[in-house]
Motif scaffolding. Structure first.
Motif, mmCIF file in Angstrom:
data_model
loop_
_atom_site.group_PDB
_atom_site.id
_atom_site.type_symbol
_atom_site.label_atom_id
_atom_site.label_comp_id
_atom_site.label_asym_id
_atom_site.label_seq_id
_atom_site.Cartn_x
_atom_site.Cartn_y
_atom_site.Cartn_z
ATOM 1 N N VAL A 12 0.866 -1.175 0.000
ATOM 2 C CA VAL A 12 0.000 0.000 0.000
ATOM 3 C C VAL A 12 0.905 1.228 0.000
ATOM 4 N N THR A 13 0.685 2.110 -0.963
ATOM 5 C CA THR A 13 1.582 3.251 -1.086
ATOM 6 C C THR A 13 0.836 4.438 -1.681
ATOM 7 N N GLN A 14 1.471 5.579 -1.647
ATOM 8 C CA GLN A 14 0.818 6.784 -2.157
ATOM 9 C C GLN A 14 1.259 7.073 -3.586
ATOM 10 N N ASP A 18 7.869 5.342 -5.522
ATOM 11 C CA ASP A 18 8.500 4.280 -6.314
ATOM 12 C C ASP A 18 8.513 3.025 -5.454
ATOM 13 N N LYS A 19 8.169 1.884 -6.077
ATOM 14 C CA LYS A 19 8.160 0.624 -5.316
ATOM 15 C C LYS A 19 8.690 -0.524 -6.180
ATOM 16 N N SER A 20 9.125 -1.586 -5.491
ATOM 17 C CA SER A 20 9.608 -2.773 -6.191
ATOM 18 C C SER A 20 8.920 -4.022 -5.675
ATOM 19 N N ILE A 21 8.746 -4.980 -6.586
ATOM 20 C CA ILE A 21 8.225 -6.308 -6.237
ATOM 21 C C ILE A 21 9.284 -7.314 -6.682
ATOM 22 N N LYS A 22 9.576 -8.268 -5.783
ATOM 23 C CA LYS A 22 10.611 -9.253 -6.116
ATOM 24 C C LYS A 22 9.992 -10.604 -6.419
ATOM 25 N N CYS A 23 10.647 -11.352 -7.296
ATOM 26 C CA CYS A 23 10.165 -12.682 -7.646
ATOM 27 C C CYS A 23 11.334 -13.629 -7.819
ATOM 28 N N GLU A 24 11.152 -14.834 -7.297
ATOM 29 C CA GLU A 24 12.184 -15.866 -7.414
ATOM 30 C C GLU A 24 11.515 -17.188 -7.725
ATOM 31 N N ASN A 62 6.709 3.205 -19.502
ATOM 32 C CA ASN A 62 8.107 2.996 -19.117
ATOM 33 C C ASN A 62 8.381 3.337 -17.657
ATOM 34 N N ARG A 63 7.332 3.629 -16.903
ATOM 35 C CA ARG A 63 7.489 3.731 -15.437
ATOM 36 C C ARG A 63 7.717 2.337 -14.828
ATOM 37 N N PHE A 64 7.360 1.311 -15.607
ATOM 38 C CA PHE A 64 7.547 -0.061 -15.162
ATOM 39 C C PHE A 64 8.849 -0.585 -15.744
ATOM 40 N N SER A 65 9.775 -1.007 -14.868
ATOM 41 C CA SER A 65 11.040 -1.529 -15.389
ATOM 42 C C SER A 65 11.349 -2.864 -14.725
ATOM 43 N N PRO A 66 11.319 -3.932 -15.534
ATOM 44 C CA PRO A 66 11.699 -5.237 -15.007
ATOM 45 C C PRO A 66 13.216 -5.369 -14.994
ATOM 46 N N ASN A 79 8.032 3.229 -11.041
ATOM 47 C CA ASN A 79 8.294 4.631 -10.665
ATOM 48 C C ASN A 79 6.997 5.439 -10.714
ATOM 49 N N SER A 80 6.982 6.495 -9.907
ATOM 50 C CA SER A 80 5.878 7.478 -9.970
ATOM 51 C C SER A 80 4.520 6.792 -10.024
ATOM 52 N N LEU A 81 4.209 6.030 -9.020
ATOM 53 C CA LEU A 81 2.980 5.226 -9.009
ATOM 54 C C LEU A 81 1.738 6.086 -9.202
ATOM 55 N N GLU A 82 0.784 5.535 -9.961
ATOM 56 C CA GLU A 82 -0.488 6.198 -10.243
ATOM 57 C C GLU A 82 -1.620 5.344 -9.703
ATOM 58 N N LEU A 83 -2.788 5.974 -9.520
ATOM 59 C CA LEU A 83 -3.960 5.255 -8.996
ATOM 60 C C LEU A 83 -4.285 4.036 -9.855
#
Lengths: 114, 110
Positions: A12-14, A18-24, A62-66, A79-83
């Motif tokens: 949950v963020t505003q 900028d946030k990251s999600i990790k996957c393995e 391009n706000r999404f970068s894997p 980056n720069s999360l939007e609703l």
């Protein structure tokens, strides 16, 4: 034991953050994916990597970068999360064999942007 | 852009009833898969069909791939409460890019 694991489960963020999600994945698969599932449960592919190389990029802002540091990991930085980014994000992996291929999904990360 | 339309979108039935879910497209697919997703989890593969006209059975579930490889159906016999979930079809066109259907939410009541 978990085949595809992603963290965190909830985020949950505003707006603007900028946030990251990790996957393995520990299945030894060559291909990994990010999918986005919207509120109507529609699953849409975002990216696919094969052995650390970008294979599919589906018109994602391009706000999404894997980033794939190795073939067992595929992280997603936003980056720069939007609703409108609020959704459940699924990581998956697959391996092509004689029977075709099957996606093995993680349990998802529910992202809420306020 | 390929589109896989599923019908019905929602299905609410009682235990013991039979049901069929349809997955239709105007595109031809090299293979088609069915997944089931439960709340809070990722989709899990049920079956892959690759040959036009192919029928596969998985206990009470019967999957069929259309002759023209544009459509598929999932039939559940004598539904159980454990069948409750979101059913997703997904197709691929000779690549490893899987396009998912619009989904069918099934609720089975005791």
């Amino acid at each position: 034991d978990t085949a595809v694991s992603q963290t965190p489960k909830y985020l949950v963020t505003q707006m603007g953050n900028d946030k990251s999600i990790k996957c393995e994945q520990n299945l030894g698969h060559d291909t990994m994916y990010w999918y986005k599932q919207d509120s109507k449960k529609f699953l849409k592919i975002m990216f696919s990597y094969n052995n650390k190389e970008l294979i599919i990029n589906e018109t994602v802002p391009n706000r999404f970068s894997p980033k794939s540091p190795d073939k067992a990991h595929l992280n997603l930085h936003i980056n720069s999360l939007e609703l409108g980014d609020s959704a459940v994000y699924f990581c998956a992996s697959s391996q092509v064999d004689f029977g075709g291929f099957a996606l093995h999904f993680g349990n998802g990360t529910r992202l809420t942007v306020t | 852009t390929q589109l896989l339309e599923q019908s019905p979108q929602f299905l609410s039935i009682q235990e013991g009833e039979n049901l069929t879910v349809y997955c239709n497209s105007s595109s031809v697919f090299s293979s088609l898969q069915w997944y089931r997703q439960e709340p809070g989890e990722g989709p899990v593969l049920l079956v892959t069909v690759v040959t036009g006209g192919e029928v596969k059975k998985l206990k009470r579930l019967t999957f069929q791939f259309g002759d023209a490889r544009k459509d598929s159906s999932l039939h559940i016999t004598a539904a159980q409460t454990g069948d409750t979930g979101l059913y997703l079809c997904a197709g691929t066109e000779w690549t490893d890019k899987l396009i998912f259907g619009t989904g069918t939410r099934l609720q089975v009541f005791p």
